[in-house]
Write a protein that holds these residues in place. Structure first.
Motif, PDB file in Angstrom:
ATOM      1  N   LEU A   9      32.894  -1.076 -20.830  1.00 13.69           N
ATOM      2  CA  LEU A   9      32.483  -0.689 -19.473  1.00 13.69           C
ATOM      3  C   LEU A   9      33.410  -1.289 -18.414  1.00 13.69           C
ATOM      4  O   LEU A   9      33.749  -2.477 -18.470  1.00 13.69           O
ATOM      5  CB  LEU A   9      31.047  -1.160 -19.225  1.00 13.69           C
ATOM      6  CG  LEU A   9      30.416  -0.642 -17.946  1.00 13.69           C
ATOM      7  CD1 LEU A   9      29.238   0.263 -18.269  1.00 13.69           C
ATOM      8  CD2 LEU A   9      29.929  -1.779 -17.079  1.00 13.69           C
ATOM      9  N   GLN A  11      33.937  -1.344 -14.087  1.00 16.88           N
ATOM     10  CA  GLN A  11      33.277  -1.062 -12.813  1.00 16.88           C
ATOM     11  C   GLN A  11      34.046  -1.754 -11.696  1.00 16.88           C
ATOM     12  O   GLN A  11      34.628  -2.827 -11.918  1.00 16.88           O
ATOM     13  CB  GLN A  11      31.821  -1.574 -12.868  1.00 16.88           C
ATOM     14  CG  GLN A  11      31.017  -1.423 -11.621  1.00 16.88           C
ATOM     15  CD  GLN A  11      30.748   0.045 -11.257  1.00 16.88           C
ATOM     16  OE1 GLN A  11      31.693   0.776 -10.910  1.00 16.88           O
ATOM     17  NE2 GLN A  11      29.513   0.472 -11.341  1.00 16.88           N
ATOM     18  N   THR A  43      27.315  -7.021 -10.386  1.00 15.87           N
ATOM     19  CA  THR A  43      27.942  -5.707 -10.562  1.00 15.87           C
ATOM     20  C   THR A  43      27.581  -5.139 -11.935  1.00 15.87           C
ATOM     21  O   THR A  43      27.229  -3.958 -12.059  1.00 15.87           O
ATOM     22  CB  THR A  43      29.473  -5.844 -10.416  1.00 15.87           C
ATOM     23  OG1 THR A  43      29.756  -6.424  -9.141  1.00 15.87           O
ATOM     24  CG2 THR A  43      30.168  -4.504 -10.532  1.00 15.87           C
ATOM     25  N   SER A  47      25.045  -1.851 -12.844  1.00 21.47           N
ATOM     26  CA  SER A  47      25.429  -0.718 -13.711  1.00 21.47           C
ATOM     27  C   SER A  47      24.399  -0.510 -14.815  1.00 21.47           C
ATOM     28  O   SER A  47      24.006   0.617 -15.102  1.00 21.47           O
ATOM     29  CB  SER A  47      26.785  -0.979 -14.376  1.00 21.47           C
ATOM     30  OG  SER A  47      27.801  -0.904 -13.437  1.00 21.47           O
ATOM     31  N   THR A  50      21.410   1.259 -13.900  1.00 19.67           N
ATOM     32  CA  THR A  50      21.768   2.621 -13.481  1.00 19.67           C
ATOM     33  C   THR A  50      21.735   2.782 -11.961  1.00 19.67           C
ATOM     34  O   THR A  50      21.603   3.884 -11.445  1.00 19.67           O
ATOM     35  CB  THR A  50      20.905   3.735 -14.147  1.00 19.67           C
ATOM     36  OG1 THR A  50      19.590   3.714 -13.586  1.00 19.67           O
ATOM     37  CG2 THR A  50      20.855   3.585 -15.646  1.00 19.67           C
ATOM     38  N   SER A  52      24.298   1.908 -10.153  1.00 22.68           N
ATOM     39  CA  SER A  52      25.641   2.388  -9.823  1.00 22.68           C
ATOM     40  C   SER A  52      26.282   2.933 -11.093  1.00 22.68           C
ATOM     41  O   SER A  52      25.940   2.507 -12.203  1.00 22.68           O
ATOM     42  CB  SER A  52      26.492   1.261  -9.222  1.00 22.68           C
ATOM     43  OG  SER A  52      26.746   0.278 -10.192  1.00 22.68           O
ATOM     44  N   ARG A  53      27.175   3.878 -10.890  1.00 21.20           N
ATOM     45  CA  ARG A  53      27.786   4.552 -12.035  1.00 21.20           C
ATOM     46  C   ARG A  53      29.058   3.805 -12.436  1.00 21.20           C
ATOM     47  O   ARG A  53      29.898   3.515 -11.569  1.00 21.20           O
ATOM     48  CB  ARG A  53      28.134   5.976 -11.616  1.00 21.20           C
ATOM     49  CG  ARG A  53      28.504   6.903 -12.748  1.00 21.20           C
ATOM     50  CD  ARG A  53      28.961   8.223 -12.160  1.00 21.20           C
ATOM     51  NE  ARG A  53      27.835   9.061 -11.789  1.00 21.20           N
ATOM     52  CZ  ARG A  53      27.319   9.991 -12.589  1.00 21.20           C
ATOM     53  NH1 ARG A  53      27.852  10.213 -13.777  1.00 21.20           N
ATOM     54  NH2 ARG A  53      26.303  10.703 -12.221  1.00 21.20           N
ATOM     55  N   PRO A  54      29.231   3.487 -13.723  1.00 20.98           N
ATOM     56  CA  PRO A  54      30.456   2.794 -14.144  1.00 20.98           C
ATOM     57  C   PRO A  54      31.698   3.640 -13.869  1.00 20.98           C
ATOM     58  O   PRO A  54      31.629   4.870 -13.868  1.00 20.98           O
ATOM     59  CB  PRO A  54      30.275   2.604 -15.651  1.00 20.98           C
ATOM     60  CG  PRO A  54      28.855   2.877 -15.934  1.00 20.98           C
ATOM     61  CD  PRO A  54      28.330   3.744 -14.846  1.00 20.98           C
TER      62      PRO A  54
END
Ligand SMILES: Nc1ncnc2c1ncn2[C@@H]1O[C@H](COP(=O)(O)OP(=O)(O)OP(=O)(O)O)[C@@H](O)[C@H]1O
Length: 255
Positions: A9, A11, A43, A47, A50, A52-54
């Motif tokens: 992941l 971000q 951060t 993520s 959910t 914020s979108r990675p």
């Protein structure tokens, strides 16, 4: 069952990378995330919640690929999230606030009253249930935030620095609460207090500059401690050792 599966992941914010290739799997139980200021804990938790979108990488929650709206909505019903900072509706009472958050999470209507009352009791705010949030102390507000995250016992409970502002008695009560919730939920919490992790979490991670330097049980981190590492306890020394040893980075991917 794997409840959270994170693979490579990434971000960031406006092109600035923050999370840089985190891979992690979580089952039911408590997982503590430690790391210095700015490491990317909030951060990463945002993520996983959910919110914020990675930028890239794969995230599966409860076996669902949350990239489609249908799966995302279904997964969100199972996630309780306490962000690090929260825009509290100041005029809501504690009960209204917890009920409202449970409703947003689509807790069944018939369960909301009981779920909210139980969560408020778990954080020992029953005496303030009818008090507007603006009249609560900072620690009580934090406990109201914890209550909304645990109402209805979601499968994944993400708590970003939940013990900030809690007095020593409440911190101990919080640890009991996490141990209890972790019996059938995955409780993922970030903290700066190594003792929060030592006393509640079967597994933990150390995040540094957006990468996981360590993933494993607290005893394993403790065992890494070198005699010259700074800290008052073996776990603090193990934490300091993990931060200072890039070679431990490989361990995170191996678990
Ligand atoms: N909304 C944002 N916009 C731009 N940059 C951000 C934003 N939120 C965080 N950052 C940056 O991302 C980096 C990681 O921040 P983050 O809050 O995730 O770290 P943290 O480990 O939770 O820190 P702390 O322990 O201080 O809470 C920092 O450099 C921070 O300045």
């Amino acid at each position: 069952m794997l409840l959270v599966e994170v693979n490579d992941l990434h971000q960031g914010y406006r092109g600035k990378p923050v999370i840089q290739g985190v891979s992690l799997t979580l089952e039911a139980g408590a997982f503590g995330l430690l790391g210095p200021n700015g490491a990317g804990k909030s951060t990463l938790l945002r993520s996983l919640a959910t919110a914020s979108r990675p930028t890239s990488g794969a995230l599966r929650l409860f076996g669902r690929d949350v990239r489609t709206l249908k799966e995302l909505r279904a997964a969100r019903r199972e996630i309780g999230y306490l962000p690090q900072s929260f825009a509290y509706p100041a005029d809501f009472t504690v009960t209204d606030f917890v009920r409202h958050c449970a409703w947003l999470r689509e807790v069944p209507r018939s369960d909301i009253t009981k779920a909210a009352a139980e969560a408020i009791e778990r954080v020992e705010l029953q005496g303030q249930a009818s008090t507007p949030l603006r009249k609560l102390s900072g620690g009580m507000l934090r406990r109201a935030g914890i209550a909304q995250a645990i109402a209805g016992r979601p499968t994944l409970i993400i708590l970003d620095e939940p013990t900030t502002g809690l007095d020593p008695h409440q911190r101990v009560r919080f640890r009991e609460l996490v141990r209890d919730l972790a019996q059938d939920s995955c409780v993922l919490l970030s903290t700066h207090l190594v003792e929060d992790v030592a006393h509640t979490c079967a597994r933990m991670g150390v995040l540094y500059e957006g990468t996981l330097r360590f993933v494993g049980p607290p005893a394993e981190l403790q065992a890494l401690s070198t005699a010259d590492a700074p800290g008052d306890t073996p776990l603090e020394r193990g934490y300091a050792t993990a931060l200072g040893a890039p070679s431990l980075q490989d361990r995170a991917g191996a678990k």
